[in-house]
Design a protein around this motif. Sequence first.
Motif, PDB file in Angstrom:
ATOM      1  N   ALA A 125       0.806  -1.220   0.000  1.00  0.00           N
ATOM      2  CA  ALA A 125       0.000   0.000   0.000  1.00  0.00           C
ATOM      3  C   ALA A 125       0.840   1.271   0.000  1.00  0.00           C
ATOM      4  CB  ALA A 125      -0.926  -0.001   1.217  1.00  0.00           C
ATOM      5  N   GLY A 126       2.168   1.154   0.218  1.00  0.00           N
ATOM      6  CA  GLY A 126       3.034   2.324   0.244  1.00  0.00           C
ATOM      7  C   GLY A 126       3.030   3.045   1.569  1.00  0.00           C
ATOM      8  N   SER A 261      -0.952  11.018   9.035  1.00  0.00           N
ATOM      9  CA  SER A 261      -0.790  11.109   7.585  1.00  0.00           C
ATOM     10  C   SER A 261      -1.197   9.785   6.933  1.00  0.00           C
ATOM     11  CB  SER A 261       0.668  11.418   7.235  1.00  0.00           C
ATOM     12  OG  SER A 261       1.499  10.323   7.612  1.00  0.00           O
ATOM     13  N   ARG A 262      -1.396   9.820   5.623  1.00  0.00           N
ATOM     14  CA  ARG A 262      -1.716   8.588   4.900  1.00  0.00           C
ATOM     15  C   ARG A 262      -0.604   7.564   5.093  1.00  0.00           C
ATOM     16  NH1 ARG A 262       0.049   6.347   0.512  1.00  0.00           N
ATOM     17  NH2 ARG A 262      -1.269   4.986  -0.774  1.00  0.00           N
ATOM     18  N   GLN A 316      -4.328  -2.776  -2.413  1.00  0.00           N
ATOM     19  CA  GLN A 316      -4.268  -2.401  -3.833  1.00  0.00           C
ATOM     20  C   GLN A 316      -4.916  -1.040  -4.062  1.00  0.00           C
ATOM     21  OE1 GLN A 316      -3.253  -4.626  -6.497  1.00  0.00           O
ATOM     22  NE2 GLN A 316      -2.850  -6.439  -5.281  1.00  0.00           N
ATOM     23  N   ARG A 317      -5.989  -0.767  -3.316  1.00  0.00           N
ATOM     24  CA  ARG A 317      -6.662   0.522  -3.481  1.00  0.00           C
ATOM     25  C   ARG A 317      -5.781   1.665  -2.990  1.00  0.00           C
ATOM     26  NH1 ARG A 317     -12.346   1.553  -0.567  1.00  0.00           N
ATOM     27  NH2 ARG A 317     -10.969   1.927   1.221  1.00  0.00           N
ATOM     28  N   GLN A 321      -4.395   4.750  -5.307  1.00  0.00           N
ATOM     29  CA  GLN A 321      -4.584   6.150  -4.910  1.00  0.00           C
ATOM     30  C   GLN A 321      -3.257   6.899  -4.919  1.00  0.00           C
ATOM     31  OE1 GLN A 321      -6.465   5.769  -1.095  1.00  0.00           O
ATOM     32  NE2 GLN A 321      -8.525   5.551  -1.938  1.00  0.00           N
ATOM     33  N   ALA A 322      -2.197   6.250  -4.430  1.00  0.00           N
ATOM     34  CA  ALA A 322      -0.882   6.878  -4.424  1.00  0.00           C
ATOM     35  C   ALA A 322      -0.374   7.090  -5.845  1.00  0.00           C
ATOM     36  CB  ALA A 322       0.111   6.014  -3.640  1.00  0.00           C
ATOM     37  N   SER A 323      -0.620   6.085  -6.713  1.00  0.00           N
ATOM     38  CA  SER A 323      -0.171   6.197  -8.108  1.00  0.00           C
ATOM     39  C   SER A 323      -0.902   7.330  -8.820  1.00  0.00           C
ATOM     40  CB  SER A 323      -0.411   4.880  -8.826  1.00  0.00           C
ATOM     41  OG  SER A 323      -0.057   4.959 -10.190  1.00  0.00           O
ATOM     42  N   ASN A 324      -2.212   7.441  -8.597  1.00  0.00           N
ATOM     43  CA  ASN A 324      -2.992   8.515  -9.227  1.00  0.00           C
ATOM     44  C   ASN A 324      -2.579   9.886  -8.718  1.00  0.00           C
ATOM     45  OD1 ASN A 324      -4.456   6.626 -10.688  1.00  0.00           O
ATOM     46  ND2 ASN A 324      -6.088   6.489  -9.149  1.00  0.00           N
TER      47      ASN A 324
END
Length: 328
Positions: A125-126, A261-262, A316-317, A321-324
């Motif tokens: 998830a990063g 934070s995220r 994965q979601r 979100q991080a990629s977008n």
Amino acid sequence: MTRWWSRLRPDNFTLALLATVVLASVLPMTGAAARGFDHFTDFAIAALFFLHGARLPRESIIAGMLHWRLHIVILVCTFVLFPLLGLAFKPLSGTLLTPDLYIGVLFLCALPSTVQSSIAFTSIAGGNVPAAVCAASLSSILGVFLTPLLMTVLAGSQGGMANPLHAVGAIMLQLLVPFVAGHLLRPWIARWVEKQRALLRYTDQGTVLLVVYAAFGESVNEGLWTKTPISSLLTAALVAVVLLAIAMPGITWLARRLGFSRFDEIPIVFCGSKKSLATGVPIAKVLFAGGSLGAIVLPIMIYHQIQLIVCSVIAQRYARQASNAEKP
């Protein structure tokens, strides 16, 4: 449809668990063979936690411990929120759930977080991986003390539970002492452990399968399947789904409400909502040595598969979100 089926399809370990339950139901050990196998599983459990200690880098412990607010939130979710949720299902005991299955639900709620999968999903998830390593490891270590004490508060002497102080001592001897020994020997064996990481993964899973076989074999000999109706098994599965459905959104909301934070929200969500089958089964073996162990570990086995499916989707979601967010 193919993508969704790949997420919902049980993994190889879950299939192996099911096969082990079937084998123990058809060919349970008895007498001297069962006692000898029980001693062998004790050795396998000690070896498992020795290797867990050898895998844990001290740098990760130091880096993670600096983030004390994050760890407090995870521990509160693991050892306060979940037990309270477990108590909410008490009206089902003796009606839709057999008493032993309800003890299993309470035991599931009192267990510590997972280690490997929490770290893996946080990485996918990063999120903050060092914090996840420290939080999950701290949860497992504290679970040696807190899980028996929580079960004393939640269930008393039900389920054939051992004396809590005796259980804590036995669990420390079987789990914590090998863990500490492995960590102290890490400077000399860390390189070998890292090289054998893939093989040791199967050692983890194999140990759980051994304990599950012994637990179910003993319970089958005592009439597990004649005492447990299908309706109670289905209710236990539904309870596991409801627990996760309440916990994950609730923990996510709490992390955001507290201003994390995220990057830090991700390990809070995964470490705070997951429960350890690898730690839970050995603890149950000591804590419920005189009870219906097979029925008691069923809820955590069910929850294990559900959490893997749900956490895979959530991880994965987060990654998408991080990629977008990085796209111009």
